[in-house]
Design a protein around this motif. Structure first.
Motif, PDB file in Angstrom:
ATOM      1  N   HIS A  33      28.886 137.937  15.827  1.00 32.86           N
ATOM      2  CA  HIS A  33      27.851 138.682  16.474  1.00 32.86           C
ATOM      3  C   HIS A  33      27.889 138.337  17.964  1.00 32.86           C
ATOM      4  CE1 HIS A  33      25.090 138.622  12.784  1.00 32.86           C
ATOM      5  NE2 HIS A  33      26.170 138.324  12.140  1.00 32.86           N
ATOM      6  N   PHE A  35      26.171 139.372  21.961  1.00 34.42           N
ATOM      7  CA  PHE A  35      25.320 139.531  22.466  1.00 34.42           C
ATOM      8  C   PHE A  35      25.486 139.494  24.135  1.00 34.42           C
ATOM      9  CE2 PHE A  35      24.038 136.986  19.099  1.00 34.42           C
ATOM     10  CZ  PHE A  35      22.931 137.684  18.416  1.00 34.42           C
ATOM     11  N   ALA A  50      21.969 133.383  24.021  1.00 32.17           N
ATOM     12  CA  ALA A  50      22.616 134.184  23.057  1.00 32.17           C
ATOM     13  C   ALA A  50      22.145 133.393  21.692  1.00 32.17           C
ATOM     14  CB  ALA A  50      24.064 134.339  22.926  1.00 32.17           C
ATOM     15  N   ARG A  53      18.311 134.260  21.228  1.00 39.23           N
ATOM     16  CA  ARG A  53      18.343 135.412  20.620  1.00 39.23           C
ATOM     17  C   ARG A  53      18.771 135.562  19.089  1.00 39.23           C
ATOM     18  NH1 ARG A  53      20.519 140.015  24.846  1.00 39.23           N
ATOM     19  NH2 ARG A  53      19.087 139.364  26.542  1.00 39.23           N
TER      20      ARG A  53
END
Length: 99
Positions: A33, A35, A50, A53
């Motif tokens: 993932h 960010f 990150a 988040r």
């Protein structure tokens, strides 16, 4: 006119970072993932933002957060012509693997 190489690239406004977090998911194996983090001067601060988040996203989805198995932090840079590129990555040492 003399130009040095350190002036050929400038930071993207407000220092931006691309932070990749690799998660170990039970059904799909491992997945990354990414960010984009703004307004941090240090790679460690960008990584922490990150992770926050990602944790907030997991809380909102009511899913348990899978463990993070790897991290890749890169500063976004901009050439004098406006092209955006990534600086080489910053990776912490990998934890020792269980035998």
């Amino acid at each position: 006119m003399r130009v040095t190489t350190d002036r050929l690239s400038t930071p993207v406004p407000a220092d931006q970072w691309l932070v990749g977090l690799r998660f170990r998911a039970t059904r799909t194996g491992e997945t990354w993932h990414y960010f984009v983090i703004d307004d941090t001067a240090e790679a460690a601060d960008a990584a922490a933002a990150a992770i926050r988040r990602a944790a907030a996203r997991d809380r909102a989805a009511a899913d348990p957060a899978p463990p993070i198995t790897d991290l890749d932090v890169r500063r976004l840079r901009r050439s004098p012509l406006g092209q955006v590129y990534l600086e080489p990555g910053t990776r912490p040492p990998s934890p020792p693997r269980a035998r």
